[in-house]
Design a protein around this motif. Structure first.
Motif, PDB file in Angstrom:
ATOM      1  N   GLY A 150       7.522  -2.970  16.650  1.00  0.00           N
ATOM      2  CA  GLY A 150       7.232  -4.266  16.053  1.00  0.00           C
ATOM      3  C   GLY A 150       5.885  -4.848  16.401  1.00  0.00           C
ATOM      4  N   ASN A 151       5.109  -4.160  17.248  1.00  0.00           N
ATOM      5  CA  ASN A 151       3.746  -4.590  17.532  1.00  0.00           C
ATOM      6  C   ASN A 151       2.793  -3.973  16.504  1.00  0.00           C
ATOM      7  OD1 ASN A 151       3.650  -6.482  19.654  1.00  0.00           O
ATOM      8  ND2 ASN A 151       4.063  -4.884  21.174  1.00  0.00           N
ATOM      9  N   LYS A 152       1.503  -3.923  16.829  1.00  0.00           N
ATOM     10  CA  LYS A 152       0.532  -3.354  15.895  1.00  0.00           C
ATOM     11  C   LYS A 152       0.878  -1.908  15.554  1.00  0.00           C
ATOM     12  CE  LYS A 152      -3.400  -6.269  17.229  1.00  0.00           C
ATOM     13  NZ  LYS A 152      -4.752  -6.294  17.838  1.00  0.00           N
ATOM     14  N   ASP A 177       3.351  -8.432  23.991  1.00  0.00           N
ATOM     15  CA  ASP A 177       3.023  -8.772  22.614  1.00  0.00           C
ATOM     16  C   ASP A 177       1.549  -8.474  22.346  1.00  0.00           C
ATOM     17  OD1 ASP A 177       3.176  -9.796  20.064  1.00  0.00           O
ATOM     18  OD2 ASP A 177       4.033 -11.710  20.669  1.00  0.00           O
ATOM     19  N   LYS A 179       0.603  -8.711  18.829  1.00  0.00           N
ATOM     20  CA  LYS A 179       0.481  -9.128  17.431  1.00  0.00           C
ATOM     21  C   LYS A 179       1.276 -10.417  17.227  1.00  0.00           C
ATOM     22  CE  LYS A 179       1.512  -7.520  12.715  1.00  0.00           C
ATOM     23  NZ  LYS A 179       2.162  -6.442  11.924  1.00  0.00           N
ATOM     24  N   ASN A 181       1.976 -13.509  14.387  1.00  0.00           N
ATOM     25  CA  ASN A 181       1.851 -13.892  12.982  1.00  0.00           C
ATOM     26  C   ASN A 181       2.552 -15.235  12.791  1.00  0.00           C
ATOM     27  OD1 ASN A 181       1.654 -14.104  10.229  1.00  0.00           O
ATOM     28  ND2 ASN A 181       2.973 -12.357   9.767  1.00  0.00           N
ATOM     29  N   ASP A 189       6.644 -17.106  15.607  1.00  0.00           N
ATOM     30  CA  ASP A 189       6.019 -15.804  15.386  1.00  0.00           C
ATOM     31  C   ASP A 189       6.897 -15.006  14.415  1.00  0.00           C
ATOM     32  OD1 ASP A 189       4.698 -13.409  15.527  1.00  0.00           O
ATOM     33  OD2 ASP A 189       4.867 -13.179  17.698  1.00  0.00           O
ATOM     34  N   GLU A 190       6.308 -14.548  13.332  1.00  0.00           N
ATOM     35  CA  GLU A 190       7.064 -13.801  12.328  1.00  0.00           C
ATOM     36  C   GLU A 190       6.941 -12.289  12.491  1.00  0.00           C
ATOM     37  OE1 GLU A 190       6.034 -15.258   8.470  1.00  0.00           O
ATOM     38  OE2 GLU A 190       6.480 -17.351   8.972  1.00  0.00           O
ATOM     39  N   SER A 191       6.125 -11.847  13.452  1.00  0.00           N
ATOM     40  CA  SER A 191       6.003 -10.411  13.771  1.00  0.00           C
ATOM     41  C   SER A 191       6.604 -10.193  15.153  1.00  0.00           C
ATOM     42  CB  SER A 191       4.541  -9.959  13.731  1.00  0.00           C
ATOM     43  OG  SER A 191       4.025 -10.077  12.432  1.00  0.00           O
ATOM     44  N   TRP A 193       8.466  -8.191  18.317  1.00  0.00           N
ATOM     45  CA  TRP A 193       8.588  -6.881  18.945  1.00  0.00           C
ATOM     46  C   TRP A 193       9.904  -6.800  19.736  1.00  0.00           C
ATOM     47  CZ3 TRP A 193       8.700  -6.109  24.298  1.00  0.00           C
ATOM     48  CH2 TRP A 193       8.262  -7.173  25.095  1.00  0.00           C
ATOM     49  N   ASN A 228      11.106 -18.458  19.803  1.00  0.00           N
ATOM     50  CA  ASN A 228      11.355 -18.078  18.412  1.00  0.00           C
ATOM     51  C   ASN A 228      12.852 -18.239  18.140  1.00  0.00           C
ATOM     52  OD1 ASN A 228       8.679 -17.275  17.641  1.00  0.00           O
ATOM     53  ND2 ASN A 228       8.948 -15.401  18.858  1.00  0.00           N
ATOM     54  N   ASP A 315      10.089 -10.287  22.084  1.00  0.00           N
ATOM     55  CA  ASP A 315       9.200 -11.329  21.546  1.00  0.00           C
ATOM     56  C   ASP A 315       9.931 -12.666  21.471  1.00  0.00           C
ATOM     57  OD1 ASP A 315       7.165 -12.719  20.321  1.00  0.00           O
ATOM     58  OD2 ASP A 315       6.670 -11.098  18.946  1.00  0.00           O
TER      59      ASP A 315
END
Length: 353
Positions: A150-152, A177, A179, A181, A189-191, A193, A228, A315
Motif C-alpha cells: 500500500g505504499n509507493k 509510511d 505515501k 494522499n 489519508d486515502e493511500s 499501508w 484515519n 497506516d
C-alpha cells in the motif's frame, strides 16, 4: 459435541465428516472422538485418511475401548486409509517427549465417513497446544516473510528489529509510511499501508471460526491524535468466494470499532478480535450505493476456510507514521464451533447455514 444442523445440511444425503479441534498438553495425550453425520441416518464407518507429522496416532487398546482401563493406546496407525476400531469411533493421540509449544498448531490428521454407498469428503482434526495456537509470528529469528503493501511500491519487505522495547514488544517488525494522499486539509489519508501476512496464514483456517486473531502494535512516530477513522484495522480476503456482485469476499474490522474497546495512542497495545460474524466485522457489498453490513455465518466461515489475504493496518494516522507489529496469533481452544451446515465441503464452498 453439540451441533447446529440446519436445513439441507447434507448434499443429496451424502455423509459428512466433521472438522474439529483437540487441545493437547505438551508431552501429553488425548482420546479423540471422530464424528460424522448422515441425513438418512445410515450406519457410518470411519477411516483415518492421513496422520499428523508429529506425535503418534493409534487405535484404542481393546481394554480401554471396551472397559475404559489403561493403557489407552493400541496399535499405531502408520498406513492409511485404515478403519477406526475403537468404540464410539475414537482414536488416541500422544505428543513426543520432551516437547515445547510454539506459536503454531501441533498438526492435523484427516478422516472420512462412509455409509453403504458413499464416502464423505475428508474431515480434519486440528491438534493445538493449550494456548489454542493455530498459526502465529513472534519474529524472534526474523521477519517470517511478512510484507508491507500500500505504499509507493506495491509490496516491500518489512524491517526486522531484533531488540526488546519492553514485555509487549520483543523482536518485532517495522513499517513506515512513504505515501500520503489527502484530498483536503485535515482529511484522512486515502493511500493506506498494511502489514501483509505470509502464505502460512492463508488457505483453510476455518477451524479458527469463533476463535481469535490477536496482535500487538506500537508506534515510533506519528500523530495518533489524528487517526484515519474510516480505515480498517484488519482485512480478510477470499479471492475465489462468490461475492455479492462479482468474485471475492472481503471482511473488515473497522478501526473505529477496534479503538472503541481498545484505545491506541501509539504505545504498545494488544488487540484481540473475535472471528465471528457478530463480533463487529463488516462485509464489502461491492457496490458503493449499498451500506456495509455484518457478514452472514456462511460468509465468515467461507472466508476463513479459503483465506487469500490477511492484512493488519499500519497506516493509522492522517500523515506519516512508523509502526511496529509483534506477536500475531490466530488461536482457538473451543471444539465444535463449525456447524454441520458449513461442512459438506472441506473449504465450506457449499454452505446452507
Amino acid at each position: 459435541l453439540s451441533r447446529s444442523f440446519g436445513a439441507s445440511s447434507s448434499v443429496s444425503g451424502d455423509p459428512i465428516s466433521f472438522h474439529d479441534l483437540a487441545v493437547v498438553q505438551p508431552s501429553g495425550d488425548t482420546v479423540i472422538r471422530l464424528r460424522g453425520y448422515d441425513l438418512d441416518g445410515d450406519v457410518l464407518k470411519f477411516r483415518v485418511a492421513s496422520t499428523p507429522k508429529t506425535g503418534k496416532l493409534t487405535q484404542l487398546s481393546q481394554v480401554y475401548s471396551q472397559y475404559g482401563y489403561e493403557p489407552k493406546d493400541g496399535s499405531a496407525i502408520t498406513t492409511t486409509p485404515v478403519v477406526v476400531t475403537g468404540s464410539k469411533n475414537r482414536v488416541f493421540y500422544k505428543r513426543p517427549s520432551p516437547d515445547v509449544a510454539t506459536m503454531n498448531k501441533w498438526g492435523t490428521f484427516s478422516y472420512t465417513v462412509s455409509d453403504a454407498k458413499k464416502t464423505s469428503y475428508e474431515g480434519t482434526i486440528t491438534l493445538v497446544p493449550p494456548s489454542g495456537a493455530l498459526v502465529g509470528s513472534n519474529f524472534l529469528l526474523g521477519a517470517e516473510n511478512w510484507r508491507v503493501v500500500g505504499n509507493k511500491a506495491v509490496s516491500v519487505a518489512v524491517t526486522h528489529e531484533p531488540y526488546s522495547r519492553g514485555p509487549m514488544l520483543n523482536h518485532y517488525i517495522l513499517g513506515s509510511d512513504d505515501k500520503v494522499n489527502v484530498a483536503s486539509s485535515g482529511g484522512e489519508d486515502e493511500s493506506l499501508w498494511f502489514f501483509q501476512a505470509p502464505s502460512n496464514y492463508l488457505g483453510n483456517m476455518g477451524i479458527s471460526y469463533n476463535g481469535y486473531l490477536k496482535f500487538t502494535l506500537a508506534a515510533f512516530s506519528g500523530d495518533f491524535s489524528a487517526l484515519n477513522n474510516n480505515a480498517n484495522i484488519v482485512e480478510l480476503d477470499c479471492a475465489d468466494c462468490v461475492g455479492p456482485v462479482g468474485s471475492g469476499i472481503t471482511l473488515v474490522f473497522p478501526l473505529s470499532a477496534a479503538v472503541a474497546s481498545t484505545p491506541f495512542k501509539g504505545e504498545a497495545t494488544t488487540f484481540t478480535l473475535n472471528l465471528h460474524e457478530n463480533a463487529g466485522w463488516l462485509k464489502d457489498p461491492q457496490n458503493t450505493l449499498v451500506k456495509w453490513a455484518a457478514p452472514s455465518k456462511c460468509d465468515m466461515i467461507q472466508v476463513l476456510s479459503r483465506l487469500s489475504s490477511v492484512k493488519i493496518l499500519g497506516d493509522w494516522t492522517k500523515w506519516y507514521e512508523t509502526v511496529a507489529l509483534d506477536n500475531v496469533q490466530f488461536y482457538n481452544t473451543k471444539s465444535g464451533q463449525i456447524p454441520v451446515c458449513a461442512m459438506s465441503r472441506p473449504d465450506a464452498s457449499v454452505c446452507s447455514c
